[in-house]
Write a protein that holds these residues in place. Structure first.
Motif, PDB file in Angstrom:
ATOM      1  N   GLY A  32      50.728  49.942   7.267  1.00  0.00           N
ATOM      2  CA  GLY A  32      51.909  50.122   8.089  1.00  0.00           C
ATOM      3  C   GLY A  32      52.267  51.580   8.243  1.00  0.00           C
ATOM      4  O   GLY A  32      51.812  52.440   7.484  1.00  0.00           O
ATOM      5  N   VAL A  33      53.096  51.814   9.254  1.00  0.00           N
ATOM      6  CA  VAL A  33      53.651  53.141   9.522  1.00  0.00           C
ATOM      7  C   VAL A  33      55.149  52.953   9.714  1.00  0.00           C
ATOM      8  O   VAL A  33      55.596  52.032  10.406  1.00  0.00           O
ATOM      9  N   MET A  34      55.913  53.834   9.099  1.00  0.00           N
ATOM     10  CA  MET A  34      57.369  53.756   9.169  1.00  0.00           C
ATOM     11  C   MET A  34      57.935  55.105   9.596  1.00  0.00           C
ATOM     12  O   MET A  34      57.424  56.147   9.191  1.00  0.00           O
ATOM     13  N   ARG A  35      58.956  55.050  10.398  1.00  0.00           N
ATOM     14  CA  ARG A  35      59.687  56.251  10.810  1.00  0.00           C
ATOM     15  C   ARG A  35      60.985  56.292  10.021  1.00  0.00           C
ATOM     16  O   ARG A  35      61.658  55.277   9.848  1.00  0.00           O
ATOM     17  N   VAL A  36      61.340  57.458   9.544  1.00  0.00           N
ATOM     18  CA  VAL A  36      62.589  57.630   8.802  1.00  0.00           C
ATOM     19  C   VAL A  36      63.455  58.611   9.583  1.00  0.00           C
ATOM     20  O   VAL A  36      63.045  59.736   9.860  1.00  0.00           O
ATOM     21  N   GLY A  37      64.626  58.166   9.987  1.00  0.00           N
ATOM     22  CA  GLY A  37      65.517  59.016  10.769  1.00  0.00           C
ATOM     23  C   GLY A  37      66.949  58.858  10.314  1.00  0.00           C
ATOM     24  O   GLY A  37      67.226  58.235   9.283  1.00  0.00           O
ATOM     25  N   PRO A  38      67.871  59.391  11.095  1.00  0.00           N
ATOM     26  CA  PRO A  38      69.291  59.313  10.736  1.00  0.00           C
ATOM     27  C   PRO A  38      69.794  57.874  10.575  1.00  0.00           C
ATOM     28  O   PRO A  38      70.690  57.605   9.790  1.00  0.00           O
ATOM     29  N   GLU A  39      69.161  56.927  11.319  1.00  0.00           N
ATOM     30  CA  GLU A  39      69.576  55.519  11.232  1.00  0.00           C
ATOM     31  C   GLU A  39      68.966  54.828  10.026  1.00  0.00           C
ATOM     32  O   GLU A  39      69.284  53.685   9.735  1.00  0.00           O
ATOM     33  N   GLY A  40      68.022  55.485   9.370  1.00  0.00           N
ATOM     34  CA  GLY A  40      67.354  54.891   8.218  1.00  0.00           C
ATOM     35  C   GLY A  40      65.881  54.674   8.492  1.00  0.00           C
ATOM     36  O   GLY A  40      65.295  55.305   9.361  1.00  0.00           O
ATOM     37  N   MET A  41      65.286  53.744   7.761  1.00  0.00           N
ATOM     38  CA  MET A  41      63.862  53.461   7.875  1.00  0.00           C
ATOM     39  C   MET A  41      63.632  52.375   8.921  1.00  0.00           C
ATOM     40  O   MET A  41      64.428  51.448   9.038  1.00  0.00           O
ATOM     41  N   ALA A  42      62.519  52.503   9.659  1.00  0.00           N
ATOM     42  CA  ALA A  42      62.155  51.495  10.647  1.00  0.00           C
ATOM     43  C   ALA A  42      60.630  51.402  10.703  1.00  0.00           C
ATOM     44  O   ALA A  42      59.940  52.416  10.850  1.00  0.00           O
ATOM     45  N   ILE A  43      60.133  50.193  10.588  1.00  0.00           N
ATOM     46  CA  ILE A  43      58.687  49.974  10.639  1.00  0.00           C
ATOM     47  C   ILE A  43      58.235  50.112  12.084  1.00  0.00           C
ATOM     48  O   ILE A  43      58.720  49.409  12.972  1.00  0.00           O
ATOM     49  N   GLN A  44      57.323  51.020  12.301  1.00  0.00           N
ATOM     50  CA  GLN A  44      56.820  51.331  13.631  1.00  0.00           C
ATOM     51  C   GLN A  44      55.555  50.525  13.955  1.00  0.00           C
ATOM     52  O   GLN A  44      55.335  50.147  15.100  1.00  0.00           O
ATOM     53  N   HIS A  45      54.747  50.271  12.947  1.00  0.00           N
ATOM     54  CA  HIS A  45      53.459  49.604  13.173  1.00  0.00           C
ATOM     55  C   HIS A  45      53.045  48.907  11.886  1.00  0.00           C
ATOM     56  O   HIS A  45      53.143  49.495  10.812  1.00  0.00           O
ATOM     57  N   TYR A  46      52.594  47.662  12.007  1.00  0.00           N
ATOM     58  CA  TYR A  46      52.125  46.926  10.839  1.00  0.00           C
ATOM     59  C   TYR A  46      50.924  46.096  11.250  1.00  0.00           C
ATOM     60  O   TYR A  46      50.936  45.446  12.304  1.00  0.00           O
ATOM     61  N   GLN A  47      49.872  46.124  10.445  1.00  0.00           N
ATOM     62  CA  GLN A  47      48.682  45.332  10.734  1.00  0.00           C
ATOM     63  C   GLN A  47      48.263  44.572   9.497  1.00  0.00           C
ATOM     64  O   GLN A  47      48.036  45.155   8.439  1.00  0.00           O
ATOM     65  N   LEU A  48      48.163  43.255   9.655  1.00  0.00           N
ATOM     66  CA  LEU A  48      47.792  42.348   8.579  1.00  0.00           C
ATOM     67  C   LEU A  48      46.348  41.904   8.773  1.00  0.00           C
ATOM     68  O   LEU A  48      45.936  41.607   9.895  1.00  0.00           O
ATOM     69  N   SER A  49      45.579  41.858   7.705  1.00  0.00           N
ATOM     70  CA  SER A  49      44.176  41.446   7.772  1.00  0.00           C
ATOM     71  C   SER A  49      43.858  40.470   6.658  1.00  0.00           C
ATOM     72  O   SER A  49      44.370  40.606   5.535  1.00  0.00           O
ATOM     73  N   LEU A  50      43.012  39.508   6.980  1.00  0.00           N
ATOM     74  CA  LEU A  50      42.468  38.631   5.952  1.00  0.00           C
ATOM     75  C   LEU A  50      41.371  39.389   5.216  1.00  0.00           C
ATOM     76  O   LEU A  50      40.676  40.216   5.805  1.00  0.00           O
ATOM     77  N   THR A  51      41.208  39.093   3.950  1.00  0.00           N
ATOM     78  CA  THR A  51      40.105  39.697   3.209  1.00  0.00           C
ATOM     79  C   THR A  51      38.926  38.727   3.252  1.00  0.00           C
ATOM     80  O   THR A  51      39.077  37.535   2.979  1.00  0.00           O
ATOM     81  N   VAL A  52      37.786  39.231   3.635  1.00  0.00           N
ATOM     82  CA  VAL A  52      36.570  38.428   3.714  1.00  0.00           C
ATOM     83  C   VAL A  52      35.530  39.078   2.816  1.00  0.00           C
ATOM     84  O   VAL A  52      35.147  40.229   3.059  1.00  0.00           O
ATOM     85  N   PRO A  53      35.070  38.367   1.792  1.00  0.00           N
ATOM     86  CA  PRO A  53      34.030  38.948   0.949  1.00  0.00           C
ATOM     87  C   PRO A  53      32.794  39.274   1.791  1.00  0.00           C
ATOM     88  O   PRO A  53      32.406  38.500   2.669  1.00  0.00           O
ATOM     89  N   ASN A  54      32.179  40.401   1.535  1.00  0.00           N
ATOM     90  CA  ASN A  54      31.009  40.814   2.310  1.00  0.00           C
ATOM     91  C   ASN A  54      29.923  39.740   2.305  1.00  0.00           C
ATOM     92  O   ASN A  54      29.256  39.532   3.325  1.00  0.00           O
ATOM     93  N   GLY A  55      29.761  39.042   1.192  1.00  0.00           N
ATOM     94  CA  GLY A  55      28.749  37.998   1.104  1.00  0.00           C
ATOM     95  C   GLY A  55      29.024  36.796   1.994  1.00  0.00           C
ATOM     96  O   GLY A  55      28.127  36.010   2.281  1.00  0.00           O
ATOM     97  N   ALA A  56      30.259  36.637   2.445  1.00  0.00           N
ATOM     98  CA  ALA A  56      30.630  35.509   3.307  1.00  0.00           C
ATOM     99  C   ALA A  56      30.718  35.906   4.776  1.00  0.00           C
ATOM    100  O   ALA A  56      30.994  35.064   5.629  1.00  0.00           O
ATOM    101  N   LEU A  57      30.483  37.163   5.074  1.00  0.00           N
ATOM    102  CA  LEU A  57      30.691  37.655   6.430  1.00  0.00           C
ATOM    103  C   LEU A  57      29.836  36.939   7.471  1.00  0.00           C
ATOM    104  O   LEU A  57      30.325  36.607   8.556  1.00  0.00           O
ATOM    105  N   ASP A  58      28.573  36.659   7.172  1.00  0.00           N
ATOM    106  CA  ASP A  58      27.723  35.957   8.140  1.00  0.00           C
ATOM    107  C   ASP A  58      28.289  34.579   8.479  1.00  0.00           C
ATOM    108  O   ASP A  58      28.329  34.183   9.641  1.00  0.00           O
ATOM    109  N   LYS A  59      28.747  33.852   7.460  1.00  0.00           N
ATOM    110  CA  LYS A  59      29.328  32.521   7.693  1.00  0.00           C
ATOM    111  C   LYS A  59      30.608  32.623   8.518  1.00  0.00           C
ATOM    112  O   LYS A  59      30.840  31.830   9.429  1.00  0.00           O
TER     113      LYS A  59
END
Length: 149
Positions: A109-136
């Protein structure tokens, strides 16, 4: 005469403040609190795990409304988090590993901090996939794309 400026929290205290903000954001979702969306910048972006999940804040609020109306949306708990920030502390970025209902996920994530306080600007969620399972996993993805899912 020596000029001094207002004391800023030390790095550890600032990281703790940021971590608490992010934890509260995740907790807002876990308890269906609308404050979740208020912690995002008006033009903030949330990218979910599905390739179709790219929203700016208000579109995300509309999509998530049925989940929040139930009083609980998703429950993410940080297992590990790294927090970084610009020298002026106006920009914060982080990566985190999360315990979720989908299993272990990773996010950044990326957050901006300003006079109004903190605000999340960008967030990216990902599943974790073991490398050994990637082909499947890639086979499943390819099959779903061919079938129109």
């Amino acid at each position: 005469m020596t000029c001094t400026r207002a004391a800023e929290p030390d790095d550890a205290a600032f990281r703790a403040q940021v971590g608490a903000f992010i934890d509260t954001w995740h907790d807002d979702a876990a308890h269906g609190r609308p404050a979740y969306f208020d912690k995002m910048a008006p033009d903030g972006v949330y990218i979910g795990t599905d390739k179709t999940e790219y929203w700016q804040r208000e579109a995300f609020r509309v999509w998530a409304k049925p989940y929040f109306d139930k009083g609980s949306a998703w429950d993410f708990k940080a297992i590990k988090r790294n927090i970084y920030f610009s020298p002026d502390r106006q920009w914060v970025w982080w990566d985190e590993q999360l315990n979720t209902q989908m299993g272990i996920c990773q996010a950044s994530g990326v957050m901006r901090v300003g006079p109004e306080g903190m605000a999340i600007q960008h967030y990216q969620l990902s599943l974790t996939v073991p490398n050994g399972a990637l082909d499947k996993v890639q086979t499943v993805i390819n099959d779903s794309e061919r079938s129109g899912l």
